[in-house]
Design an enzyme around this catalytic site. Structure first.
Site, short mmCIF file in Angstrom:
data_model
loop_
_atom_site.label_atom_id
_atom_site.label_comp_id
_atom_site.label_asym_id
_atom_site.label_seq_id
_atom_site.Cartn_x
_atom_site.Cartn_y
_atom_site.Cartn_z
N ARG A 233 38.97 31.19 2.62
CA ARG A 233 38.59 29.92 3.28
C ARG A 233 37.11 29.64 3.07
O ARG A 233 36.70 28.50 2.87
CB ARG A 233 38.93 29.97 4.77
CG ARG A 233 40.41 29.72 5.01
CD ARG A 233 40.86 30.36 6.29
NE ARG A 233 40.35 29.72 7.46
CZ ARG A 233 40.29 30.32 8.66
NH1 ARG A 233 40.69 31.57 8.80
NH2 ARG A 233 39.83 29.66 9.71
N ARG B 58 46.52 32.63 15.09
CA ARG B 58 46.47 31.96 13.78
C ARG B 58 46.51 32.99 12.65
O ARG B 58 45.67 33.86 12.56
CB ARG B 58 45.18 31.13 13.68
CG ARG B 58 45.29 29.80 14.41
CD ARG B 58 44.01 29.03 14.34
NE ARG B 58 43.54 28.77 12.98
CZ ARG B 58 42.54 27.96 12.70
NH1 ARG B 58 41.93 27.30 13.67
NH2 ARG B 58 42.15 27.78 11.46
N ARG C 16 38.35 35.75 16.75
CA ARG C 16 39.25 34.68 17.19
C ARG C 16 40.70 35.05 16.86
O ARG C 16 41.62 34.73 17.62
CB ARG C 16 38.86 33.36 16.50
CG ARG C 16 39.66 32.17 16.97
CD ARG C 16 39.09 30.86 16.47
NE ARG C 16 39.47 30.56 15.10
CZ ARG C 16 39.04 29.51 14.42
NH1 ARG C 16 38.20 28.65 14.97
NH2 ARG C 16 39.43 29.29 13.19
N ARG D 190 36.96 17.19 4.04
CA ARG D 190 36.70 18.52 3.49
C ARG D 190 36.56 18.49 1.98
O ARG D 190 36.30 19.51 1.37
CB ARG D 190 37.90 19.41 3.83
CG ARG D 190 37.63 20.50 4.85
CD ARG D 190 38.96 21.18 5.08
NE ARG D 190 38.92 22.45 5.70
CZ ARG D 190 39.02 22.67 7.01
NH1 ARG D 190 39.05 21.66 7.84
NH2 ARG D 190 39.06 23.88 7.46
N LYS E 275 32.87 24.22 15.43
CA LYS E 275 33.15 22.77 15.48
C LYS E 275 34.05 22.43 16.66
O LYS E 275 33.81 21.47 17.37
CB LYS E 275 33.79 22.30 14.17
CG LYS E 275 32.93 22.53 12.93
CD LYS E 275 33.53 21.90 11.69
CE LYS E 275 34.82 22.55 11.24
NZ LYS E 275 34.69 23.91 10.67
P1 ADP Z 1 38.92 26.20 10.17
O1 ADP Z 1 37.83 25.18 10.19
O2 ADP Z 1 38.76 27.24 11.22
O3 ADP Z 1 39.18 26.78 8.80
P2 ADP Z 1 40.95 24.17 10.71
O4 ADP Z 1 41.70 24.33 11.97
O5 ADP Z 1 40.02 23.05 10.57
O6 ADP Z 1 40.28 25.59 10.53
O7 ADP Z 1 41.96 24.11 9.47
C1 ADP Z 1 42.96 25.08 9.25
C2 ADP Z 1 43.65 24.83 7.90
O8 ADP Z 1 44.26 23.52 7.88
C3 ADP Z 1 42.73 24.83 6.66
O9 ADP Z 1 42.46 26.13 6.15
C4 ADP Z 1 43.56 23.96 5.70
O10 ADP Z 1 44.63 24.67 5.13
C5 ADP Z 1 44.16 22.90 6.61
N1 ADP Z 1 43.26 21.70 6.72
C6 ADP Z 1 42.65 21.26 7.85
N2 ADP Z 1 41.92 20.16 7.59
C7 ADP Z 1 42.05 19.91 6.26
C8 ADP Z 1 41.53 18.93 5.39
N3 ADP Z 1 40.70 17.96 5.82
N4 ADP Z 1 41.87 18.98 4.07
C9 ADP Z 1 42.70 19.92 3.61
N5 ADP Z 1 43.23 20.89 4.38
C10 ADP Z 1 42.92 20.89 5.70
#
Ligand code: ADP
Length: 191
Positions: free
Chosen positions: A146, A134, A128, A89, A14
């Site tokens: 996740r 991270r 990554r 999400r 993404k």
């Molecule tokens: P990825 O898609 O690689 O898992 P992101 O960078 O989008 O990583 O998100 C990292 C973390 O941030 C998630 O695992 C969650 O803890 C939090 N997070 C991000 N966006 C949301 C969301 N819309 N709702 C709840 N938690 C979120």
């Protein structure tokens, strides 16, 4: 104005595809993951609250996320549209986003869902993790968590947009450029 929800499991690409889309269509990028990481880095109260959830690979509570997105959108001036990345999400987040965007008379145009197999996701995320710094990318059990959270809480969001006739699935394995071309076809049809 075109507002896109870019959807897919962690590691689907993404972030990578967002970069191209933003450039080509001059859209404003809202990545909730990036916003939380920025808060974390700056040591804000919101960042501290989010950290425990993020490090474990769990979702930050809906209302916290929704308020953050609401604030971000309110502070934006005139723009061409948004690309939402990693948000919504959960179905509750999708409903809140609809309320927000419909209230501005700029509804969500479409969802673009990047489809990638589980084995490929784990491989990409571990890779990554070697450079991203991270915490949530470095441990296979957190990555699995996740993906499980994605399957249980996030996949229903795809059905939410399917029911609105806005869902578009795109194969997320292959050359970055050819995936990008397929994404552009979907966006161009909505312009
Ligand atoms: P990825 O898609 O690689 O898992 P992101 O960078 O989008 O990583 O998100 C990292 C973390 O941030 C998630 O695992 C969650 O803890 C939090 N997070 C991000 N966006 C949301 C969301 N819309 N709702 C709840 N938690 C979120």
């Amino acid at each position: 104005m075109v507002n896109i929800v870019l959807f897919g499991p962690p590691g689907a690409g993404k972030g990578t595809q967002s970069e191209g889309i933003i450039k080509k269509y001059q859209l404003s990028h809202i990545s909730t993951g990036d916003l939380f990481r920025k808060h974390l880095k700056e040591g804000t109260a919101l960042g501290k609250l989010a950290q425990q959830y993020m490090d474990a690979g769990n979702l930050v509570p809906d209302q916290v996320v929704i308020d953050m997105v609401d604030d971000k959108i309110k502070s934006d001036g005139k723009i061409n549209g948004y690309i939402f990345d990693g948000f919504p999400r959960t179905v509750a987040q999708a409903e809140a986003l609809d309320k927000l965007m419909n209230g501005k008379s700029t509804p969500i145009s479409c969802m673009i869902a990047l489809e990638v197999s589980k084995a490929e996701l784990v491989k990409r995320l571990l890779n990554r993790g070697k450079t991203s710094g991270r915490v949530d990318d470095q441990d296979e059990s957190k990555i699995q968590n996740r993906i499980t959270v994605y399957e249980n809480e996030t996949i229903p969001v795809a059905n939410y947009y399917k029911n609105q006739g806005k869902f578009n699935g795109i194969q997320g394995i292959g050359e970055v450029d050819s995936i990008f071309k397929n994404i552009c076809k979907v966006i161009d049809a909505r312009l």
